[in-house]
Motif scaffolding. Structure first.
Motif, PDB file in Angstrom:
ATOM      1  N   ALA A  71       0.828  -1.204   0.000  1.00 54.45           N
ATOM      2  CA  ALA A  71       0.000   0.000   0.000  1.00 54.45           C
ATOM      3  C   ALA A  71       0.863   1.255   0.000  1.00 54.45           C
ATOM      4  CB  ALA A  71      -0.932  -0.005   1.218  1.00 54.45           C
ATOM      5  N   HIS A  72       1.947   1.238   0.780  1.00 55.74           N
ATOM      6  CA  HIS A  72       2.838   2.393   0.814  1.00 55.74           C
ATOM      7  C   HIS A  72       3.472   2.610  -0.553  1.00 55.74           C
ATOM      8  CE1 HIS A  72       5.366   5.305   3.016  1.00 55.74           C
ATOM      9  NE2 HIS A  72       6.316   4.940   2.170  1.00 55.74           N
ATOM     10  N   ALA A  73       3.902   1.526  -1.188  1.00 52.76           N
ATOM     11  CA  ALA A  73       4.508   1.637  -2.515  1.00 52.76           C
ATOM     12  C   ALA A  73       3.499   2.192  -3.519  1.00 52.76           C
ATOM     13  CB  ALA A  73       5.013   0.263  -2.961  1.00 52.76           C
ATOM     14  N   PHE A  74       2.277   1.675  -3.473  1.00 47.55           N
ATOM     15  CA  PHE A  74       1.248   2.134  -4.397  1.00 47.55           C
ATOM     16  C   PHE A  74       0.942   3.618  -4.200  1.00 47.55           C
ATOM     17  CE2 PHE A  74      -3.343   2.902  -5.096  1.00 47.55           C
ATOM     18  CZ  PHE A  74      -3.359   2.748  -6.476  1.00 47.55           C
ATOM     19  N   ALA A  75       0.846   4.054  -2.950  1.00 50.13           N
ATOM     20  CA  ALA A  75       0.523   5.447  -2.666  1.00 50.13           C
ATOM     21  C   ALA A  75       1.584   6.402  -3.192  1.00 50.13           C
ATOM     22  CB  ALA A  75       0.355   5.636  -1.159  1.00 50.13           C
ATOM     23  N   LEU A  76       2.830   5.926  -3.230  1.00 44.89           N
ATOM     24  CA  LEU A  76       3.938   6.775  -3.685  1.00 44.89           C
ATOM     25  C   LEU A  76       4.284   6.558  -5.157  1.00 44.89           C
ATOM     26  CD1 LEU A  76       6.390   6.548  -0.644  1.00 44.89           C
ATOM     27  CD2 LEU A  76       4.727   8.347  -1.174  1.00 44.89           C
ATOM     28  N   GLY A  77       3.565   5.650  -5.816  1.00 41.12           N
ATOM     29  CA  GLY A  77       3.871   5.357  -7.208  1.00 41.12           C
ATOM     30  C   GLY A  77       5.200   4.644  -7.384  1.00 41.12           C
ATOM     31  N   ARG A  78       5.578   3.848  -6.393  1.00 37.49           N
ATOM     32  CA  ARG A  78       6.838   3.118  -6.438  1.00 37.49           C
ATOM     33  C   ARG A  78       6.558   1.623  -6.449  1.00 37.49           C
ATOM     34  NH1 ARG A  78      10.524   4.817  -1.644  1.00 37.49           N
ATOM     35  NH2 ARG A  78      12.134   3.960  -3.019  1.00 37.49           N
ATOM     36  N   THR A  79       7.611   0.824  -6.641  1.00 35.61           N
ATOM     37  CA  THR A  79       7.437  -0.621  -6.581  1.00 35.61           C
ATOM     38  C   THR A  79       7.653  -1.108  -5.156  1.00 35.61           C
ATOM     39  OG1 THR A  79       9.760  -1.181  -7.013  1.00 35.61           O
ATOM     40  CG2 THR A  79       8.347  -0.799  -8.933  1.00 35.61           C
ATOM     41  N   ALA A  80       7.096  -2.273  -4.867  1.00 32.72           N
ATOM     42  CA  ALA A  80       7.269  -2.853  -3.536  1.00 32.72           C
ATOM     43  C   ALA A  80       8.734  -3.130  -3.245  1.00 32.72           C
ATOM     44  CB  ALA A  80       6.452  -4.142  -3.425  1.00 32.72           C
ATOM     45  N   LEU A  81       9.490  -3.542  -4.248  1.00 29.73           N
ATOM     46  CA  LEU A  81      10.913  -3.824  -4.048  1.00 29.73           C
ATOM     47  C   LEU A  81      11.674  -2.559  -3.678  1.00 29.73           C
ATOM     48  CD1 LEU A  81      13.313  -5.735  -4.095  1.00 29.73           C
ATOM     49  CD2 LEU A  81      13.430  -5.409  -6.587  1.00 29.73           C
ATOM     50  N   ASP A  82      11.363  -1.435  -4.317  1.00 29.85           N
ATOM     51  CA  ASP A  82      12.029  -0.171  -3.989  1.00 29.85           C
ATOM     52  C   ASP A  82      11.775   0.225  -2.534  1.00 29.85           C
ATOM     53  OD1 ASP A  82      13.154   0.187  -6.465  1.00 29.85           O
ATOM     54  OD2 ASP A  82      11.528   1.437  -7.238  1.00 29.85           O
ATOM     55  N   VAL A  83      10.521   0.112  -2.099  1.00 32.17           N
ATOM     56  CA  VAL A  83      10.190   0.473  -0.719  1.00 32.17           C
ATOM     57  C   VAL A  83      10.855  -0.496   0.251  1.00 32.17           C
ATOM     58  CG1 VAL A  83       8.303   0.693   0.946  1.00 32.17           C
ATOM     59  CG2 VAL A  83       8.040   1.605  -1.370  1.00 32.17           C
ATOM     60  N   ALA A  84      10.898  -1.771  -0.102  1.00 28.02           N
ATOM     61  CA  ALA A  84      11.550  -2.761   0.764  1.00 28.02           C
ATOM     62  C   ALA A  84      13.012  -2.409   0.980  1.00 28.02           C
ATOM     63  CB  ALA A  84      11.419  -4.159   0.153  1.00 28.02           C
ATOM     64  N   ARG A  85      13.672  -1.959  -0.053  1.00 29.60           N
ATOM     65  CA  ARG A  85      15.085  -1.573   0.080  1.00 29.60           C
ATOM     66  C   ARG A  85      15.249  -0.414   1.054  1.00 29.60           C
ATOM     67  NH1 ARG A  85      15.858  -2.035  -6.413  1.00 29.60           N
ATOM     68  NH2 ARG A  85      16.625  -4.200  -6.496  1.00 29.60           N
ATOM     69  N   ASP A  86      14.297   0.534   1.027  1.00 29.21           N
ATOM     70  CA  ASP A  86      14.365   1.652   1.971  1.00 29.21           C
ATOM     71  C   ASP A  86      14.161   1.178   3.402  1.00 29.21           C
ATOM     72  OD1 ASP A  86      14.894   3.505   0.036  1.00 29.21           O
ATOM     73  OD2 ASP A  86      12.861   4.329  -0.058  1.00 29.21           O
ATOM     74  N   VAL A  87      13.262   0.236   3.601  1.00 35.27           N
ATOM     75  CA  VAL A  87      13.013  -0.294   4.950  1.00 35.27           C
ATOM     76  C   VAL A  87      14.249  -1.010   5.467  1.00 35.27           C
ATOM     77  CG1 VAL A  87      11.628  -1.894   6.316  1.00 35.27           C
ATOM     78  CG2 VAL A  87      10.521  -0.465   4.580  1.00 35.27           C
ATOM     79  N   VAL A  88      14.821  -1.863   4.642  1.00 33.59           N
ATOM     80  CA  VAL A  88      16.003  -2.641   5.052  1.00 33.59           C
ATOM     81  C   VAL A  88      17.180  -1.722   5.346  1.00 33.59           C
ATOM     82  CG1 VAL A  88      17.700  -4.347   4.273  1.00 33.59           C
ATOM     83  CG2 VAL A  88      15.264  -4.713   3.839  1.00 33.59           C
ATOM     84  N   ALA A  89      17.299  -0.630   4.600  1.00 31.87           N
ATOM     85  CA  ALA A  89      18.397   0.322   4.800  1.00 31.87           C
ATOM     86  C   ALA A  89      18.111   1.321   5.916  1.00 31.87           C
ATOM     87  CB  ALA A  89      18.682   1.065   3.499  1.00 31.87           C
ATOM     88  N   HIS A  90      16.982   1.158   6.607  1.00 33.78           N
ATOM     89  CA  HIS A  90      16.578   2.028   7.717  1.00 33.78           C
ATOM     90  C   HIS A  90      16.328   3.465   7.277  1.00 33.78           C
ATOM     91  CE1 HIS A  90      17.471  -1.208  10.546  1.00 33.78           C
ATOM     92  NE2 HIS A  90      18.622  -1.384   9.911  1.00 33.78           N
ATOM     93  N   ARG A  91      15.967   3.631   5.995  1.00 36.66           N
ATOM     94  CA  ARG A  91      15.573   4.958   5.526  1.00 36.66           C
ATOM     95  C   ARG A  91      14.084   5.200   5.718  1.00 36.66           C
ATOM     96  NH1 ARG A  91      19.236   3.426   1.236  1.00 36.66           N
ATOM     97  NH2 ARG A  91      17.465   2.647   0.010  1.00 36.66           N
ATOM     98  N   LEU A  92      13.352   4.135   6.039  1.00 38.57           N
ATOM     99  CA  LEU A  92      11.903   4.239   6.185  1.00 38.57           C
ATOM    100  C   LEU A  92      11.443   3.331   7.304  1.00 38.57           C
ATOM    101  CD1 LEU A  92       9.040   5.066   5.128  1.00 38.57           C
ATOM    102  CD2 LEU A  92       9.180   3.097   3.576  1.00 38.57           C
ATOM    103  N   ARG A  93      10.609   3.864   8.179  1.00 44.26           N
ATOM    104  CA  ARG A  93       9.957   3.084   9.208  1.00 44.26           C
ATOM    105  C   ARG A  93       8.451   3.242   9.090  1.00 44.26           C
ATOM    106  NH1 ARG A  93      12.971   1.220  13.607  1.00 44.26           N
ATOM    107  NH2 ARG A  93      11.002   1.095  14.780  1.00 44.26           N
ATOM    108  N   PHE A  94       7.714   2.252   9.545  1.00 41.92           N
ATOM    109  CA  PHE A  94       6.254   2.290   9.444  1.00 41.92           C
ATOM    110  C   PHE A  94       5.591   2.642  10.764  1.00 41.92           C
ATOM    111  CE2 PHE A  94       7.076   0.599   5.397  1.00 41.92           C
ATOM    112  CZ  PHE A  94       5.910   0.585   4.651  1.00 41.92           C
ATOM    113  N   ASP A  95       6.386   2.843  11.808  1.00 41.09           N
ATOM    114  CA  ASP A  95       5.791   3.175  13.110  1.00 41.09           C
ATOM    115  C   ASP A  95       5.927   4.660  13.439  1.00 41.09           C
ATOM    116  OD1 ASP A  95       8.484   3.319  13.539  1.00 41.09           O
ATOM    117  OD2 ASP A  95       8.541   1.795  15.129  1.00 41.09           O
ATOM    118  N   GLY A  96       6.391   5.433  12.470  1.00 42.60           N
ATOM    119  CA  GLY A  96       6.456   6.882  12.660  1.00 42.60           C
ATOM    120  C   GLY A  96       7.612   7.367  13.471  1.00 42.60           C
ATOM    121  N   THR A  97       8.570   6.490  13.850  1.00 39.61           N
ATOM    122  CA  THR A  97       9.709   6.932  14.654  1.00 39.61           C
ATOM    123  C   THR A  97      10.933   7.126  13.792  1.00 39.61           C
ATOM    124  OG1 THR A  97      10.369   4.640  15.113  1.00 39.61           O
ATOM    125  CG2 THR A  97       8.813   5.686  16.630  1.00 39.61           C
TER     126      THR A  97
END
Length: 246
Positions: free
Chosen positions: A220-246
């Motif tokens: 859903a986050h990827a879709f909202a930003l017009g990105r692919t799920a793999l791109d967003v996953a890379r940001d999560v793994v690299a700690h550039r993105l969190r889903f808990d707002g911290t």
């Protein structure tokens, strides 16, 4: 667009795809085979693009594509978790989306249809890879105009899917590779696959939710930003993105 002769008109066309595939993959390294097979599909069928993906836990992992457009539309399906390739993988049967501009195909996959047509794709034909009991992936064929595959084209597509399955099953696994470069495409594939699932695990920990919910949040986050799920996953793994707002 396709080589057809009197013999193929008499119902002997499956030999021609087999010959074309053999010619195209001769001398190819393991990492080149999926892309080359996609190129053959475009040569033999009335389509403008092709891609091949393995499917694991509902997430298609792309192995090769004939063009950037085909690769992009395949990633759209992976991000949405919806589309003809997902339906073909789940059912183990071909799924023919003949017209993504109107009618029942739009009603079945409304968001995918909108995004695919925006990318210039108006028909998708997804062929399952595997056997009668197990579907390991899909061969996805794309066209820039609505329409159906006739019986001859559908037989050729089935031959392509069967030979694609054989080729994929024959590719060396990492533990079987003979040389240092033989497993490169598989290790790269595993890296992409692992990043999605590693990110899913991190989202589970951040939000205290289950696997399905975490993967849904990622998509859903990827879709909202017009990105692919793999791109967003890379940001999560690299700690550039969190889903808990911290």
């Amino acid at each position: 667009m396709r080589p057809r002769d009197e013999q193929s008109e008499q119902g002997r066309e499956p030999a021609r795809p087999a010959d074309a595939i053999a010619d195209r993959v001769r001398g190819a390294g393991p990492g080149e085979i999926p892309g080359r097979l996609c190129d053959v599909a475009v040569e033999l069928l009335p389509v403008t693009g092709a891609s091949v993906s393995l499917h694991s836990d509902g997430m298609p992992v792309q192995l090769g594509a004939s063009s950037a457009q085909a690769a992009y539309v395949t990633e759209i399906q992976a991000t949405l978790g919806d589309g003809p390739c997902q339906s073909a993988a789940e059912s183990g049967a071909p799924v023919l989306a003949r017209d993504l501009t109107a009618g029942q195909d739009v009603l079945r996959w409304p968001v995918f249809a909108q995004q695919a047509t925006a990318a210039g794709v108006r028909a998708v034909y997804s062929m399952p890879l595997g056997n009668d009991t197990v579907c390991v992936g899909t061969l996805d064929l794309y066209r820039d105009s609505p329409g159906d595959l006739d019986d001859r084209d559908l037989r050729t597509a089935r031959v392509m899917a069967g030979m694609m399955t054989v080729a994929l099953m024959a590719l060396p696994r990492m533990e079987e590779a003979d040389g240092p470069g033989d497993d490169r495409w598989l290790s790269g594939l595993a890296t992409d696959h692992d990043q999605v699932y590693q990110a899913t695990g991190m989202i589970m920990a951040q939000l205290g939710v289950g696997t399905d919910e975490a993967l849904a949040r990622l998509r859903a986050h990827a879709f909202a930003l017009g990105r692919t799920a793999l791109d967003v996953a890379r940001d999560v793994v690299a700690h550039r993105l969190r889903f808990d707002g911290t």
